[in-house]
Design an enzyme around this catalytic site. Sequence first.
Site, PDB file in Angstrom:
ATOM      1  CG  ASN A   1      -9.103  -2.427   2.282  1.00 53.94           C
ATOM      2  OD1 ASN A   1      -9.907  -2.177   2.990  1.00 53.94           O
ATOM      3  ND2 ASN A   1      -7.756  -2.493   2.622  1.00 53.94           N
TER       4      ASN A   1
ATOM      5  CE1 TYR B   1     -11.081   8.236   3.755  1.00 55.00           C
ATOM      6  CE2 TYR B   1     -13.040   8.567   4.976  1.00 55.00           C
ATOM      7  CZ  TYR B   1     -12.201   7.654   4.564  1.00 55.00           C
ATOM      8  OH  TYR B   1     -12.188   6.279   4.860  1.00 55.00           O
TER       9      TYR B   1
ATOM     10  CE  LYS C   1     -12.269   5.862   1.267  1.00 56.15           C
ATOM     11  NZ  LYS C   1     -11.640   4.516   0.886  1.00 56.15           N
TER      12      LYS C   1
ATOM     13  CG  LEU D   1      -8.435   5.457   8.430  1.00 60.30           C
ATOM     14  CD1 LEU D   1      -7.936   5.233   7.082  1.00 60.30           C
ATOM     15  CD2 LEU D   1      -9.952   5.529   8.447  1.00 60.30           C
TER      16      LEU D   1
ATOM     17  N   GLY E   1      -5.867  -3.609   9.257  1.00 61.09           N
ATOM     18  CA  GLY E   1      -7.234  -3.194   9.192  1.00 61.09           C
ATOM     19  C   GLY E   1      -8.003  -4.134   8.464  1.00 61.09           C
TER      20      GLY E   1
HETATM   21  P1  NAD Z   1      -5.535   1.002   7.855  1.00 66.56           P
HETATM   22  O1  NAD Z   1      -4.740   2.591   7.971  1.00 66.56           O
HETATM   23  O2  NAD Z   1      -5.557  -0.014   9.147  1.00 66.56           O
HETATM   24  O3  NAD Z   1      -4.776   0.200   6.587  1.00 66.56           O
HETATM   25  C1  NAD Z   1      -4.662   0.783   5.424  1.00 66.56           C
HETATM   26  C2  NAD Z   1      -3.593   0.064   4.578  1.00 66.56           C
HETATM   27  O4  NAD Z   1      -3.312   0.640   3.380  1.00 66.56           O
HETATM   28  C3  NAD Z   1      -2.093   0.038   5.310  1.00 66.56           C
HETATM   29  O5  NAD Z   1      -1.697  -1.242   5.463  1.00 66.56           O
HETATM   30  C4  NAD Z   1      -1.513   1.038   4.556  1.00 66.56           C
HETATM   31  O6  NAD Z   1       0.017   0.530   4.493  1.00 66.56           O
HETATM   32  C5  NAD Z   1      -2.174   0.602   3.210  1.00 66.56           C
HETATM   33  N1  NAD Z   1      -1.815   1.847   2.054  1.00 66.56           N
HETATM   34  C6  NAD Z   1      -1.715   3.113   2.318  1.00 66.56           C
HETATM   35  N2  NAD Z   1      -1.100   3.573   1.276  1.00 66.56           N
HETATM   36  C7  NAD Z   1      -1.137   2.534   0.455  1.00 66.56           C
HETATM   37  C8  NAD Z   1      -0.708   2.622  -1.241  1.00 66.56           C
HETATM   38  N3  NAD Z   1      -0.426   3.830  -1.739  1.00 66.56           N
HETATM   39  N4  NAD Z   1      -0.879   1.391  -1.819  1.00 66.56           N
HETATM   40  C9  NAD Z   1      -0.900   0.299  -1.007  1.00 66.56           C
HETATM   41  N5  NAD Z   1      -1.284   0.251   0.110  1.00 66.56           N
HETATM   42  C10 NAD Z   1      -1.532   1.428   0.724  1.00 66.56           C
HETATM   43  O7  NAD Z   1      -6.818   1.549   7.578  1.00 66.56           O
HETATM   44  P2  NAD Z   1      -8.203   0.674   7.284  1.00 66.56           P
HETATM   45  O8  NAD Z   1      -9.099   1.343   8.380  1.00 66.56           O
HETATM   46  O9  NAD Z   1      -7.890  -0.681   7.315  1.00 66.56           O
HETATM   47  O10 NAD Z   1      -8.953   1.471   6.144  1.00 66.56           O
HETATM   48  C11 NAD Z   1      -9.125   0.390   4.981  1.00 66.56           C
HETATM   49  C12 NAD Z   1      -9.961   1.161   3.938  1.00 66.56           C
HETATM   50  O11 NAD Z   1     -11.140   1.226   4.723  1.00 66.56           O
HETATM   51  C13 NAD Z   1      -9.819   2.591   3.404  1.00 66.56           C
HETATM   52  O12 NAD Z   1      -9.987   2.788   2.312  1.00 66.56           O
HETATM   53  C14 NAD Z   1     -10.332   3.357   4.266  1.00 66.56           C
HETATM   54  O13 NAD Z   1     -10.776   4.750   3.852  1.00 66.56           O
HETATM   55  C15 NAD Z   1     -11.739   2.578   4.379  1.00 66.56           C
HETATM   56  N6  NAD Z   1     -12.603   2.936   5.528  1.00 66.56           N
HETATM   57  C16 NAD Z   1     -12.038   2.569   6.855  1.00 66.56           C
HETATM   58  C17 NAD Z   1     -12.706   3.079   8.122  1.00 66.56           C
HETATM   59  C18 NAD Z   1     -12.355   2.975   9.295  1.00 66.56           C
HETATM   60  O14 NAD Z   1     -13.086   3.532  10.338  1.00 66.56           O
HETATM   61  N7  NAD Z   1     -11.334   2.182   9.719  1.00 66.56           N
HETATM   62  C19 NAD Z   1     -14.249   3.416   7.594  1.00 66.56           C
HETATM   63  C20 NAD Z   1     -14.778   3.784   6.401  1.00 66.56           C
HETATM   64  C21 NAD Z   1     -13.812   3.139   5.288  1.00 66.56           C
END
Ligand code: NAD
Length: 256
Positions: free
Chosen positions: A88, A156, A160, A195, A18
């Site tokens: 992240n 969440y 956040k 996610l 992601g």
């Molecule tokens: P994703 O699920 O694609 O990737 C998250 C990654 O974090 C995964 O590779 C996972 O293995 C890793 N992870 C989970 N637990 C972990 C831990 N304990 N230690 C280390 N790594 C760990 O998600 P994403 O969408 O890429 O999310 C990344 C960030 O962006 C997050 O903080 C999420 O809350 C935030 N975010 C995402 C969105 C969205 O819509 N995708 C929107 C707002 C914020």
Amino acid sequence: MTSRLSGRTALITGAASGLGAAIATRFASEGAQVIVSDLDQAKAQTHANTIGDAAIALELDVTCPKSWERAVTAASDRFGKLDILVNNAGICIPGSVEDLSLEDWHRTHSVDLDSVFLGVKAFLPLMVRTSTAHGGAILNISSISGIVAAGNMAAYNSAKAAVRHLTKSIALHCAKMRYGITCNSLHPTFIDTPLLDEFTAGRTREETLGKLARQIPVGRVGIPDDVAWAAVYLCSPEAIFITGAELAIDGGLSAM
Ligand code: NAD
């Protein structure tokens, strides 16, 4: 390839997938050396391989202080420094205050919030000693959910929102200490990453993306590069006077 992050070393957590993966790729294409860290070591290695020589993979569980200590040692041994830390890694467990278990509440806060505290605490001494003359940067990936609440996102929203405010506290501390290190937060809305699987509720992925897009003024969900380009800017020398700031990447959602 351009060179807005030339000479810099960056560690990105949760970078096997992601947003973290996109940030690692963009940072490398802007000249940085990147540490692709993740709980999932195999996926981190696969992504580091796709980036090439500018990347190394590292197993890092952001909830574990010992794992952070090992990451500091790895960064120090391999590069002798760290200029940029991107917190992240995150999880989203939907649920209202009535539905959520205490275990899920704690798990969400551990991965999404404690991780930022632990990461900055672990890496700040190395960053203070070694970040470039242009300054260091800490970037925390919060969410638009840290600014705008929803009834089914109790943990969440809480985690956040706390990341948003912790970011400002870290920024003010670094400013007072004249560390030359900025700290800012990004607040994305729905971005097309794994996610969003949490939001399918029996629909196809296309149906889910369409439903989510209808909530966003510009009419689409984001792509990971929408976030990665903002990360490049806030971690580049161009943004050296920006600290304690929050940037919504939300297609106008929070303007309504
Ligand atoms: P994703 O699920 O694609 O990737 C998250 C990654 O974090 C995964 O590779 C996972 O293995 C890793 N992870 C989970 N637990 C972990 C831990 N304990 N230690 C280390 N790594 C760990 O998600 P994403 O969408 O890429 O999310 C990344 C960030 O962006 C997050 O903080 C999420 O809350 C935030 N975010 C995402 C969105 C969205 O819509 N995708 C929107 C707002 C914020």
